[in-house]
Design a protein around this motif. Structure first.
Motif, PDB file in Angstrom:
ATOM      1  N   PRO A 112      58.660  38.895  35.435  1.00  0.00           N
ATOM      2  CA  PRO A 112      58.690  39.659  35.868  1.00  0.00           C
ATOM      3  C   PRO A 112      56.563  41.338  35.804  1.00  0.00           C
ATOM      4  N   LEU A 113      57.283  41.228  33.725  1.00  0.00           N
ATOM      5  CA  LEU A 113      56.599  41.618  33.168  1.00  0.00           C
ATOM      6  C   LEU A 113      55.205  40.952  34.011  1.00  0.00           C
ATOM      7  N   GLU A 114      54.800  39.653  34.253  1.00  0.00           N
ATOM      8  CA  GLU A 114      53.298  39.797  34.381  1.00  0.00           C
ATOM      9  C   GLU A 114      52.555  39.996  35.989  1.00  0.00           C
ATOM     10  N   VAL A 115      53.638  39.907  36.933  1.00  0.00           N
ATOM     11  CA  VAL A 115      53.960  40.344  38.040  1.00  0.00           C
ATOM     12  C   VAL A 115      53.330  41.336  37.637  1.00  0.00           C
ATOM     13  N   ASP A 116      54.042  42.021  37.686  1.00  0.00           N
ATOM     14  CA  ASP A 116      53.481  43.856  37.716  1.00  0.00           C
ATOM     15  C   ASP A 116      52.201  43.224  37.151  1.00  0.00           C
ATOM     16  N   GLN A 117      51.745  43.107  36.299  1.00  0.00           N
ATOM     17  CA  GLN A 117      50.621  43.602  35.759  1.00  0.00           C
ATOM     18  C   GLN A 117      49.230  43.248  36.888  1.00  0.00           C
ATOM     19  N   LEU A 118      49.769  42.767  37.409  1.00  0.00           N
ATOM     20  CA  LEU A 118      48.497  41.896  38.395  1.00  0.00           C
ATOM     21  C   LEU A 118      48.590  42.670  39.868  1.00  0.00           C
ATOM     22  N   HIS A 127      48.169  44.850  42.791  1.00  0.00           N
ATOM     23  CA  HIS A 127      46.958  46.091  43.446  1.00  0.00           C
ATOM     24  C   HIS A 127      47.445  47.274  42.894  1.00  0.00           C
ATOM     25  N   SER A 128      46.501  47.897  42.742  1.00  0.00           N
ATOM     26  CA  SER A 128      46.535  49.194  41.560  1.00  0.00           C
ATOM     27  C   SER A 128      44.528  49.640  41.391  1.00  0.00           C
ATOM     28  N   ALA A 129      44.569  50.650  42.331  1.00  0.00           N
ATOM     29  CA  ALA A 129      43.307  51.439  42.349  1.00  0.00           C
ATOM     30  C   ALA A 129      42.800  51.920  40.657  1.00  0.00           C
ATOM     31  N   ASN A 130      43.830  51.678  39.991  1.00  0.00           N
ATOM     32  CA  ASN A 130      43.736  52.237  38.428  1.00  0.00           C
ATOM     33  C   ASN A 130      43.387  50.678  37.774  1.00  0.00           C
ATOM     34  N   SER A 131      44.180  49.934  38.096  1.00  0.00           N
ATOM     35  CA  SER A 131      43.920  48.860  36.886  1.00  0.00           C
ATOM     36  C   SER A 131      42.494  48.344  36.866  1.00  0.00           C
ATOM     37  N   GLU A 132      42.547  48.321  36.030  1.00  0.00           N
ATOM     38  CA  GLU A 132      41.101  47.473  35.681  1.00  0.00           C
ATOM     39  C   GLU A 132      41.624  45.968  35.436  1.00  0.00           C
ATOM     40  N   LEU A 133      42.677  45.222  34.751  1.00  0.00           N
ATOM     41  CA  LEU A 133      43.229  44.007  34.812  1.00  0.00           C
ATOM     42  C   LEU A 133      43.193  43.182  36.529  1.00  0.00           C
ATOM     43  N   LEU A 142      39.943  42.872  37.621  1.00  0.00           N
ATOM     44  CA  LEU A 142      39.001  41.843  36.411  1.00  0.00           C
ATOM     45  C   LEU A 142      39.809  40.320  36.589  1.00  0.00           C
ATOM     46  N   TYR A 143      41.631  40.517  37.710  1.00  0.00           N
ATOM     47  CA  TYR A 143      41.344  38.640  38.408  1.00  0.00           C
ATOM     48  C   TYR A 143      40.961  38.710  38.971  1.00  0.00           C
ATOM     49  N   ARG A 144      40.761  39.932  40.266  1.00  0.00           N
ATOM     50  CA  ARG A 144      40.848  40.005  41.460  1.00  0.00           C
ATOM     51  C   ARG A 144      39.184  38.968  41.488  1.00  0.00           C
ATOM     52  N   ASN A 145      38.303  39.277  40.492  1.00  0.00           N
ATOM     53  CA  ASN A 145      37.046  39.363  41.220  1.00  0.00           C
ATOM     54  C   ASN A 145      36.749  37.567  40.353  1.00  0.00           C
ATOM     55  N   VAL A 147      50.112  38.794  44.338  1.00  0.00           N
ATOM     56  CA  VAL A 147      51.133  38.272  43.159  1.00  0.00           C
ATOM     57  C   VAL A 147      52.628  38.005  43.898  1.00  0.00           C
ATOM     58  N   LEU A 148      53.221  37.392  44.883  1.00  0.00           N
ATOM     59  CA  LEU A 148      54.449  37.138  45.590  1.00  0.00           C
ATOM     60  C   LEU A 148      55.342  36.574  44.396  1.00  0.00           C
ATOM     61  N   LYS A 149      56.743  37.697  44.354  1.00  0.00           N
ATOM     62  CA  LYS A 149      57.462  37.397  43.280  1.00  0.00           C
ATOM     63  C   LYS A 149      58.336  36.255  44.638  1.00  0.00           C
ATOM     64  N   ARG A 150      59.744  35.626  44.096  1.00  0.00           N
ATOM     65  CA  ARG A 150      60.041  34.077  45.004  1.00  0.00           C
ATOM     66  C   ARG A 150      61.352  33.659  43.962  1.00  0.00           C
ATOM     67  N   GLU A 151      61.986  33.036  45.166  1.00  0.00           N
ATOM     68  CA  GLU A 151      63.131  33.163  43.742  1.00  0.00           C
ATOM     69  C   GLU A 151      63.154  31.793  43.601  1.00  0.00           C
ATOM     70  N   ARG A 152      62.202  30.835  43.656  1.00  0.00           N
ATOM     71  CA  ARG A 152      61.550  30.241  42.656  1.00  0.00           C
ATOM     72  C   ARG A 152      60.629  30.072  42.096  1.00  0.00           C
ATOM     73  N   GLY A 153      59.896  30.956  41.994  1.00  0.00           N
ATOM     74  CA  GLY A 153      58.689  31.398  41.727  1.00  0.00           C
ATOM     75  C   GLY A 153      57.736  32.475  41.932  1.00  0.00           C
ATOM     76  N   VAL A 154      56.368  31.989  41.984  1.00  0.00           N
ATOM     77  CA  VAL A 154      55.428  32.883  42.778  1.00  0.00           C
ATOM     78  C   VAL A 154      55.209  32.069  43.452  1.00  0.00           C
ATOM     79  N   LYS A 155      54.157  33.462  44.092  1.00  0.00           N
ATOM     80  CA  LYS A 155      53.285  32.587  45.234  1.00  0.00           C
ATOM     81  C   LYS A 155      51.545  33.838  45.340  1.00  0.00           C
TER      82      LYS A 155
END
Length: 449
Positions: free
Chosen positions: A16-22, A24-30, A33-36, A65-73
């Motif tokens: 969940p922490l990794e998903v939260d890091q990615l 979308h946020s106007a202030n999120s440089e990470l 970077l991931y999007r580009n 990055v979407l949370k799903r029961e069996r992982g992410v999509k």
């Protein structure tokens, strides 16, 4: 258009922490970077090296990055159409999207939250750590990775030659590493696929090393089956020489000159005198003038000792492959004798001046010392920074904007050095080696002291 797909490999499972890091946020440089980097991978086959134009064309692109029961999509919003066939993403691109996710998360979690490292040993460890996490150090494989450097903007005959050279390497079961983009980075990989297939040697290794500021201008070609993203250009260059058992320099421009100066500057260090790292400069007959100019530049500025570190082979792909096949045996024998690893060159001495990230702003470019009384390896390091700055001013969005606002870089030094540099750069411009399309406007101005 919206498409959802699964990452491949172990990237299907994120915390969940990794998903939260990615998110979308106007202030999120990470996130940016991931999007580009994700957009660059999806934009494979692009016919422009103008990263600003690419970002503008796909300004509505988004990745979630979407949370799903069996992982992410991964949800792709308005991605480039050419990344899909009949509505399904090309498998190689899907794998590269997962590699972007893996490396951006790993680098951000492990290294971006801490102060930049100053220790040379720590920087070398970081390069190794990223490789190990990416699975790029394969202890059960036969050692034999040749890195191919050369321009993304090359002539058709030169591209055919890079492809034939790759074919000859593939016939000898040699694996290929490049900067992963088009031109001289794609040709050897494409040729090697045929050589490997003829030898029934299974799927060859086509390793692509990139970094965030160049990936949009040089998007990974789909032949790359092992994509690794390094944090910056200096770690990318170190990664090439640590991983490789030999190097090929094809025709190119400022970026190719930067790469050659990087490895020559390292090998000119006294502690690397016994190192085995063969370097071949090669191209078709029409490229002989290009290599003569490059060889003259190296000889006049760095001297005959630097020229002895490479071999020039013109218009003979088979000879290049034979020579490197023989040299790989010498490389392995040397590493065995000194107790070094077969798959990662730990004993190569790389000084901090080659490892510390260089910011190519106008002040830093103007302050680079280019004088004949410098130690030869220090002069090579400073020349490398000049060419790195020119690459940045040509294709990297931040520095393209900087040049547009503040004018060209001013490069100064001893008159003799400046004359040779001006001659070399002018030949690159005349031969169309600076840009893929359009008339080239220099981002630099040569000033003699």
């Amino acid at each position: 258009m919206q498409i959802e797909l699964n990452p491949v490999g172990n990237m299907c499972l994120l915390s969940p922490l990794e998903v939260d890091q990615l998110q979308h946020s106007a202030n999120s440089e990470l996130y940016q970077l991931y999007r580009n980097c994700s957009l660059a991978v999806l934009n494979v086959g692009s016919t422009t090296d103008d990263a600003e134009a690419i970002y503008e064309t796909y300004k509505d692109f988004n990745i979630q990055v979407l949370k799903r029961e069996r992982g992410v999509k991964l949800r792709l919003i308005n991605p480039p159409d050419h990344a899909f066939v009949d509505g399904k993403i090309i498998k190689g691109i899907q794998e590269q999207l997962s590699a972007v996710l893996r490396d951006i998360l790993f680098i951000s979690t492990r290294y971006l939250a801490t102060p930049p490292p100053r220790s040379s040993d720590l920087i070398t460890h970081i390069v190794f750590d990223i490789f190990r996490n990416a699975g790029a150090i394969k202890l059960d494989s036969e050692p034999g990775v040749i890195t191919c450097w050369g321009g993304h903007s090359i002539k058709h005959e030169e591209y055919k030659y890079t492809k034939n050279t790759g074919y000859q390497l593939g016939l000898r079961n040699i694996n290929i590493c490049t900067g992963c983009g088009p031109g001289a980075m794609k040709g050897p990989m494409k040729g090697a696929t045929f050589g490997h297939a003829k030898q029934r040697s299974g799927i060859g290794r086509y390793i692509g090393l990139t970094e965030p500021s160049i990936i949009a201008a040089e998007p990974p070609n789909t032949i790359v089956n092992e994509l690794v993203i390094m944090p910056d250009i200096e770690k990318r260059l170190e990664a090439f020489v640590r991983l490789s058992h030999g190097l090929i320099i094809f025709p190119g421009g400022a970026g190719t000159a930067e790469e050659l100066l990087f490895v020559l500057g390292i090998l000119l260090h006294p502690e690397n005198k016994l190192q085995k790292l063969p370097i071949v400069l090669t191209g078709p007959k029409d490229a002989e003038q290009y290599f003569n100019a490059l060889d003259t530049f190296i000889g006049e500025i760095l001297g005959a000792d630097a020229q002895q570190l490479y071999t020039i082979i013109i218009d003979d792909s088979e000879e290049v492959a034979k020579y490197l096949k023989e040299q790989i045996s010498s490389v392995i024998s040397y590493r065995k004798a000194v107790g070094d690893a077969y798959h990662y060159n730990w004993t190569l001495e790389i000084e901090a001046q080659f490892q510390q990230p260089f910011e190519p702003n106008h002040e830093n470019m103007a302050q680079i010392s280019l004088h004949n009384d410098l130690p030869v390896n220090e002069l090579a390091a400073n020349l490398r920074k000049i060419f790195s700055g020119i690459v940045a001013g040509n294709v990297k969005p931040e520095w393209v904007k900087n040049i547009r606002k503040n004018g060209p870089y001013e490069i100064s030094g001893d008159k003799e050095i400046m004359t040779h540099m001006d001659n070399l750069l002018s030949s690159f411009v005349k031969q169309g080696r600076m840009k893929l399309q359009g008339e080239y406007t220099p981002c630099y101005k040569i000033v003699s002291e």
